[in-house]
Write an enzyme that holds these catalytic residues in place. Structure first.
Site, PDB file in Angstrom:
ATOM      1  N   HIS A 125      -0.470 -11.215   3.054  1.00  0.00           N
ATOM      2  CA  HIS A 125       0.684 -10.509   2.476  1.00  0.00           C
ATOM      3  C   HIS A 125       1.699 -10.064   3.522  1.00  0.00           C
ATOM      4  O   HIS A 125       2.823  -9.695   3.184  1.00  0.00           O
ATOM      5  CB  HIS A 125       0.225  -9.311   1.620  1.00  0.00           C
ATOM      6  CG  HIS A 125      -0.265  -8.132   2.386  1.00  0.00           C
ATOM      7  ND1 HIS A 125      -1.601  -7.866   2.594  1.00  0.00           N
ATOM      8  CD2 HIS A 125       0.403  -7.111   2.991  1.00  0.00           C
ATOM      9  CE1 HIS A 125      -1.727  -6.745   3.285  1.00  0.00           C
ATOM     10  NE2 HIS A 125      -0.531  -6.278   3.545  1.00  0.00           N
ATOM     11  N   ASP A 155      -6.743 -12.847   1.301  1.00  0.00           N
ATOM     12  CA  ASP A 155      -5.573 -12.191   1.901  1.00  0.00           C
ATOM     13  C   ASP A 155      -5.580 -12.341   3.421  1.00  0.00           C
ATOM     14  O   ASP A 155      -5.355 -11.382   4.159  1.00  0.00           O
ATOM     15  CB  ASP A 155      -5.511 -10.712   1.515  1.00  0.00           C
ATOM     16  CG  ASP A 155      -4.171 -10.075   1.901  1.00  0.00           C
ATOM     17  OD1 ASP A 155      -3.172 -10.807   1.983  1.00  0.00           O
ATOM     18  OD2 ASP A 155      -4.128  -8.860   2.152  1.00  0.00           O
ATOM     19  N   SER A 231      -1.232  -3.361   8.431  1.00  0.00           N
ATOM     20  CA  SER A 231      -1.841  -4.517   7.764  1.00  0.00           C
ATOM     21  C   SER A 231      -1.993  -5.695   8.716  1.00  0.00           C
ATOM     22  O   SER A 231      -1.053  -6.068   9.420  1.00  0.00           O
ATOM     23  CB  SER A 231      -0.993  -4.942   6.565  1.00  0.00           C
ATOM     24  OG  SER A 231      -1.093  -4.020   5.524  1.00  0.00           O
TER      25      SER A 231
END
Length: 405
Positions: A125, A155, A231
């Site tokens: 993402h 992911d 992230s």
């Protein structure tokens, strides 16, 4: 004989009077008190005077910086070891305004170096739909990155930068035996603040849903501060080794740390990287089933032969489980407000390894690849069976809905 208690009391009173009026007041007991009550370490100081229009300032300064304690030394060691392997990632996508004019939009995230060839791991993402991806190393040098592989199901994304000298790869640990309470560190790029480290513990190991509603088995929950920009960065153990990939914040609407962050376990990442290396894409093994985790209470209520395991609710048509002859549920019931299917086979082991929950099954899947044959131990009613199953490729079942494994 009656006078002895009286004399004893008088002697005690006299002794107390003498101690309080003579010994105590002279400070003779002070050394004993100092031994009993620990004091803060004394730092050598010096006085300095600053003079100016506002008058004199009398300052007390330490002669030298104090030595780091053991905990501080460990924090510093982790940071120094891991920082050169951590990168900042800037992704640029193009949106269009009201008049259909192109408007560049930038996002930021983190990642870490896998090898000296320039492969970098991050979250999918972070770079999803990006037209341009740029990587900034800890030494501030910037490189254009190419996306060489993505696994939206986990992911994860694999990037490559070229002609970057002296890269320092991260050290990957194991995530199979992580323990709640274990100390962890997160290093990344929160809010664009590069090289930021936070510290906490493993708060839980649990299954969650990722940013795109993708299932993440054995996700590492931590109270180490995790914010937007973290992230894709590494979650580290106390030796500076990667145990997870920071991926998600539980924020209840506030886009910042709430003390509940999640990381993808590094063993999942290792399996994905192995698929990229061998096949050029991810071949996630799957049994093509939807399952219900069973504990003693549920097992007792529905009369199962074992008080643990995974109850097969549904087998996907044409999938691995159906081809092997495994049975799904036939009777609908409710667990709270959630409909479940009962009557299917109960999985209790894979290749002799006990399966008590979804995490156990995920671990077993991560140690295999699509096409492998495994032996499932199941209860069909009260009959124990060993069933051989050839694992399917999860990408072949993309169109199927439900909680498949």
């Amino acid at each position: 004989m009656k006078l002895r208690p009286v004399l004893l009391v008088v002697l005690l009173l006299c002794g107390f009077y003498y101690l309080t009026t003579h010994v105590w007041s002279t400070g003779a007991v002070s050394p004993w008190l100092h031994r009993a009550v620990p004091t803060a370490p004394v730092t050598a100081t010096r006085a300095s005077t600053l003079t100016g229009p506002m008058g004199n300032f009398e300052l007390t300064e330490a002669n030298a910086a104090p030595a780091y304690d053991t905990e501080e030394q460990q924090n510093i060691a982790v940071y120094k070891k891991a920082l050169p392997s951590v990168v900042n990632i800037t992704s640029t996508a193009v949106a269009f305004d009201f008049f259909y004019g192109p408007v560049p939009q930038q996002g930021q995230g983190s990642g870490f170096i896998l090898d000296k060839q320039g492969h970098i791991l991050t979250n999918n993402h972070v770079i999803d739909n990006a037209q341009r991806v740029e990587v900034t190393l800890s030494d501030k040098h910037k490189y254009k990155a190419t996306v060489v592989g993505v696994d939206k199901g986990h992911d994860l994304a694999l990037l490559l930068i070229n002609n970057a000298p002296n890269l320092q790869p991260a050290t990957l640990a194991e995530s199979q035996s992580l323990t709640v309470g274990q100390r962890v560190y997160a290093i990344g790029n929160p809010f664009g603040l590069s090289g930021t480290m936070t510290r906490g513990i493993i708060s839980a190991i649990r299954s969650i849903r990722g940013p795109n509603n993708n299932p993440i088995e054995d996700a590492i929950q931590t109270d180490a501060a995790v914010n937007p920009g973290n992230s894709g960065g590494p979650l580290l153990n106390s030796r500076g080794e990667v145990i997870g990939i920071t991926t998600l914040i539980a924020n209840n609407g506030a886009d910042q740390s709430s003390g509940i962050g999640f990381a993808i376990p590094v063993n999942t990442a290792k399996a994905v990287i192995a698929d990229f290396a061998k096949y050029g894409r991810v071949r996630r093994p799957t049994l093509d089933i939807a399952t219900l985790e069973v504990g003693p209470e549920v097992a007792g209520q529905i009369g199962l032969a074992a008080d643990y395991g995974l109850l097969i609710e549904r087998v996907l048509p044409g999938g691995a489980a159906e081809k092997a002859g495994l049975h799904g549920g036939t009777q609908q019931a409710y667990q709270g407000n959630v409909p479940v299917m009962l009557g299917g086979d109960l999985i209790v082991a894979i290749d002799g390894q006990e399966i008590t929950n979804a995490q156990d099954l995920s671990g077993a899947m991560n140690s295999h690849k699509a096409g492998d044959e495994v032996t499932l131990t199941v209860f069909r009613g009260h009959k124990r069976l060993d069933v051989k199953v050839k694992l399917n490729d999860a990408t072949e079942q993309k169109g199927q809905a439900g909680r498949e494994t």
